[in-house]
Scaffold this motif. Structure first.
Motif, PDB file in Angstrom:
ATOM      1  N   VAL A 157       0.869  -1.067   0.081  1.00  0.00           N
ATOM      2  CA  VAL A 157       0.124   0.144   0.000  1.00  0.00           C
ATOM      3  C   VAL A 157       0.855   1.350   0.003  1.00  0.00           C
ATOM      4  O   VAL A 157       1.987   1.057   0.652  1.00  0.00           O
ATOM      5  CB  VAL A 157      -1.137   0.145   1.270  1.00  0.00           C
ATOM      6  N   GLY A 158       0.396   2.358  -0.616  1.00  0.00           N
ATOM      7  CA  GLY A 158       1.120   3.583  -0.482  1.00  0.00           C
ATOM      8  C   GLY A 158       0.212   4.748  -0.412  1.00  0.00           C
ATOM      9  O   GLY A 158      -0.803   4.833  -0.494  1.00  0.00           O
ATOM     10  N   ILE A 159       0.636   5.749  -0.005  1.00  0.00           N
ATOM     11  CA  ILE A 159       0.286   6.922   0.193  1.00  0.00           C
ATOM     12  C   ILE A 159       0.821   8.322  -0.134  1.00  0.00           C
ATOM     13  O   ILE A 159       2.103   8.266  -0.028  1.00  0.00           O
ATOM     14  CB  ILE A 159      -0.319   7.352   1.881  1.00  0.00           C
ATOM     15  N   ASN A 160       0.079   9.285  -0.838  1.00  0.00           N
ATOM     16  CA  ASN A 160       0.971  10.397  -1.355  1.00  0.00           C
ATOM     17  C   ASN A 160       1.457  11.293  -0.324  1.00  0.00           C
ATOM     18  O   ASN A 160       1.074  11.083   1.024  1.00  0.00           O
ATOM     19  CB  ASN A 160       0.120  11.058  -2.571  1.00  0.00           C
ATOM     20  N   ASN A 180       0.245  14.141   1.104  1.00  0.00           N
ATOM     21  CA  ASN A 180      -0.487  14.877   2.025  1.00  0.00           C
ATOM     22  C   ASN A 180      -1.524  13.849   2.396  1.00  0.00           C
ATOM     23  O   ASN A 180      -2.454  14.370   2.798  1.00  0.00           O
ATOM     24  CB  ASN A 180      -0.989  16.116   1.198  1.00  0.00           C
ATOM     25  N   GLY A 181      -1.481  12.756   1.866  1.00  0.00           N
ATOM     26  CA  GLY A 181      -2.621  11.644   2.392  1.00  0.00           C
ATOM     27  C   GLY A 181      -3.714  11.782   1.504  1.00  0.00           C
ATOM     28  O   GLY A 181      -4.796  11.025   1.648  1.00  0.00           O
ATOM     29  N   GLY A 182      -3.791  12.649   0.334  1.00  0.00           N
ATOM     30  CA  GLY A 182      -5.064  12.695  -0.373  1.00  0.00           C
ATOM     31  C   GLY A 182      -4.994  11.539  -1.386  1.00  0.00           C
ATOM     32  O   GLY A 182      -6.305  11.627  -2.031  1.00  0.00           O
ATOM     33  N   SER A 183      -4.096  10.723  -1.601  1.00  0.00           N
ATOM     34  CA  SER A 183      -4.346   9.610  -2.508  1.00  0.00           C
ATOM     35  C   SER A 183      -3.481   8.225  -1.858  1.00  0.00           C
ATOM     36  O   SER A 183      -2.466   8.413  -1.448  1.00  0.00           O
ATOM     37  CB  SER A 183      -3.657   9.834  -3.903  1.00  0.00           C
ATOM     38  N   THR A 184      -4.164   7.248  -2.177  1.00  0.00           N
ATOM     39  CA  THR A 184      -3.832   5.944  -1.523  1.00  0.00           C
ATOM     40  C   THR A 184      -3.939   4.915  -2.715  1.00  0.00           C
ATOM     41  O   THR A 184      -4.863   5.003  -3.593  1.00  0.00           O
ATOM     42  CB  THR A 184      -4.599   5.512  -0.370  1.00  0.00           C
ATOM     43  N   TYR A 185      -3.131   3.914  -2.523  1.00  0.00           N
ATOM     44  CA  TYR A 185      -2.994   2.890  -3.671  1.00  0.00           C
ATOM     45  C   TYR A 185      -2.851   1.503  -2.788  1.00  0.00           C
ATOM     46  O   TYR A 185      -1.980   1.558  -1.985  1.00  0.00           O
ATOM     47  CB  TYR A 185      -1.823   2.985  -4.368  1.00  0.00           C
ATOM     48  N   TYR A 186      -3.779   0.615  -3.154  1.00  0.00           N
ATOM     49  CA  TYR A 186      -3.551  -0.752  -2.462  1.00  0.00           C
ATOM     50  C   TYR A 186      -3.405  -1.790  -3.411  1.00  0.00           C
ATOM     51  O   TYR A 186      -4.059  -1.986  -4.664  1.00  0.00           O
ATOM     52  CB  TYR A 186      -4.792  -1.036  -1.763  1.00  0.00           C
ATOM     53  N   ALA A 187      -2.350  -2.758  -3.065  1.00  0.00           N
ATOM     54  CA  ALA A 187      -2.394  -4.284  -3.648  1.00  0.00           C
ATOM     55  C   ALA A 187      -4.010  -4.780  -3.503  1.00  0.00           C
ATOM     56  O   ALA A 187      -4.397  -4.674  -2.587  1.00  0.00           O
ATOM     57  CB  ALA A 187      -1.339  -5.042  -3.266  1.00  0.00           C
ATOM     58  N   ASP A 188      -4.087  -5.544  -4.709  1.00  0.00           N
ATOM     59  CA  ASP A 188      -5.548  -6.220  -4.600  1.00  0.00           C
ATOM     60  C   ASP A 188      -5.670  -7.203  -3.566  1.00  0.00           C
ATOM     61  O   ASP A 188      -6.844  -7.288  -2.943  1.00  0.00           O
ATOM     62  CB  ASP A 188      -5.486  -6.885  -6.226  1.00  0.00           C
ATOM     63  N   SER A 189      -4.622  -7.699  -3.126  1.00  0.00           N
ATOM     64  CA  SER A 189      -4.638  -8.763  -2.255  1.00  0.00           C
ATOM     65  C   SER A 189      -4.867  -8.143  -0.624  1.00  0.00           C
ATOM     66  O   SER A 189      -5.521  -9.024   0.198  1.00  0.00           O
ATOM     67  CB  SER A 189      -3.270  -9.340  -1.648  1.00  0.00           C
ATOM     68  N   ILE A 219      -4.172   2.595   5.084  1.00  0.00           N
ATOM     69  CA  ILE A 219      -2.816   3.350   5.256  1.00  0.00           C
ATOM     70  C   ILE A 219      -3.198   4.729   5.616  1.00  0.00           C
ATOM     71  O   ILE A 219      -4.266   5.185   4.873  1.00  0.00           O
ATOM     72  CB  ILE A 219      -1.951   3.281   3.948  1.00  0.00           C
ATOM     73  N   SER A 220      -2.598   5.504   6.585  1.00  0.00           N
ATOM     74  CA  SER A 220      -2.842   6.806   6.684  1.00  0.00           C
ATOM     75  C   SER A 220      -1.463   7.491   7.179  1.00  0.00           C
ATOM     76  O   SER A 220      -0.487   6.816   7.561  1.00  0.00           O
ATOM     77  CB  SER A 220      -3.808   6.979   7.776  1.00  0.00           C
ATOM     78  N   ARG A 221      -1.184   8.753   7.267  1.00  0.00           N
ATOM     79  CA  ARG A 221      -0.233   9.516   7.795  1.00  0.00           C
ATOM     80  C   ARG A 221      -0.524  10.626   8.529  1.00  0.00           C
ATOM     81  O   ARG A 221      -1.661  11.341   8.178  1.00  0.00           O
ATOM     82  CB  ARG A 221       0.611   9.896   6.677  1.00  0.00           C
ATOM     83  N   LEU A 236      -0.317   1.474   9.338  1.00  0.00           N
ATOM     84  CA  LEU A 236      -1.019   0.740   8.463  1.00  0.00           C
ATOM     85  C   LEU A 236      -2.032  -0.015   9.443  1.00  0.00           C
ATOM     86  O   LEU A 236      -1.250  -0.787  10.290  1.00  0.00           O
ATOM     87  CB  LEU A 236       0.084  -0.192   7.936  1.00  0.00           C
ATOM     88  N   GLN A 237      -3.273  -0.013   9.442  1.00  0.00           N
ATOM     89  CA  GLN A 237      -4.239  -0.726  10.025  1.00  0.00           C
ATOM     90  C   GLN A 237      -4.514  -2.044   9.162  1.00  0.00           C
ATOM     91  O   GLN A 237      -4.941  -1.759   7.933  1.00  0.00           O
ATOM     92  CB  GLN A 237      -5.453   0.201  10.077  1.00  0.00           C
ATOM     93  N   MET A 238      -4.276  -3.056  10.014  1.00  0.00           N
ATOM     94  CA  MET A 238      -4.452  -4.230   9.148  1.00  0.00           C
ATOM     95  C   MET A 238      -5.599  -5.004   9.890  1.00  0.00           C
ATOM     96  O   MET A 238      -5.487  -5.547  10.847  1.00  0.00           O
ATOM     97  CB  MET A 238      -3.209  -5.158   9.234  1.00  0.00           C
ATOM     98  N   ASN A 239      -6.824  -5.327   9.162  1.00  0.00           N
ATOM     99  CA  ASN A 239      -7.822  -5.936   9.757  1.00  0.00           C
ATOM    100  C   ASN A 239      -8.104  -7.413   9.009  1.00  0.00           C
ATOM    101  O   ASN A 239      -7.755  -7.578   7.850  1.00  0.00           O
ATOM    102  CB  ASN A 239      -9.001  -5.167   9.817  1.00  0.00           C
ATOM    103  N   SER A 240      -8.714  -8.200   9.587  1.00  0.00           N
ATOM    104  CA  SER A 240      -9.409  -9.528   8.831  1.00  0.00           C
ATOM    105  C   SER A 240      -7.995 -10.201   8.380  1.00  0.00           C
ATOM    106  O   SER A 240      -7.776 -10.691   7.166  1.00  0.00           O
ATOM    107  CB  SER A 240     -10.180  -9.352   7.767  1.00  0.00           C
ATOM    108  N   LEU A 241      -6.928 -10.199   9.156  1.00  0.00           N
ATOM    109  CA  LEU A 241      -5.575 -10.918   8.781  1.00  0.00           C
ATOM    110  C   LEU A 241      -5.823 -12.160   8.284  1.00  0.00           C
ATOM    111  O   LEU A 241      -6.618 -12.844   9.093  1.00  0.00           O
ATOM    112  CB  LEU A 241      -4.363 -10.702   9.746  1.00  0.00           C
TER     113      LEU A 241
END
Length: 122
Positions: free
Chosen positions: A49-52, A54-63, A70-72, A81-86
């Motif tokens: 996962v990635g975040i730009n 200022n936090g305005g854009s995020t990108y996630y792997a499909d998995s 993700i937040s900053r 990185l908050q990970m749920n349903s691991l």
């Protein structure tokens, strides 16, 4: 130079949650996009996962879509990185990374933390 230190990894049962943190020091944190990468045993490192800047854009792997967030906080020089349903397949060493873009390729990330182990038991 940017120094990155991750924390928050550990052992959790499938279906559980963990929150990873990465604190940055050195050059201006807000100048960089941030990402989380991981390396599972016997596999190559992959983008999670990635975040730009200022936090305005995020990108996630499909998995991990729908399960990870993700937040900053630029005031605290920290990315989360908050990970749920691991799932057991999420087991890996997770690395915080700073780069120019909030997504792939992995090669554009220039600073990395030391990694934190996440183990999900079935």
């Amino acid at each position: 130079q940017v120094q990155l230190v991750e924390s928050g990894g550990g052992l959790v049962q499938a279906g559980g949650s963990l929150r990873l943190s990465c604190v940055a020091s050195g050059r201006s944190f807000s100048n960089y996009a941030m990402g989380w990468l991981r390396r599972a045993p016997g596999k190559e490192r992959e983008f999670v996962v990635g975040i730009n800047w200022n936090g305005g854009s995020t990108y996630y792997a499909d998995s991990v879509k729908g399960r990870f967030t993700i937040s900053r906080d630029n005031a605290k020089n920290t990315v989360y990185l908050q990970m749920n349903s691991l799932k057991p397949e999420d087991t890996a060493v997770y690395y915080c990374a700073a780069g120019r873009y909030a997504s792939i390729p992995i090669t554009q990330y220039v600073y990395f933390g030391q990694g934190t182990q996440v183990t999900v038991s079935s």
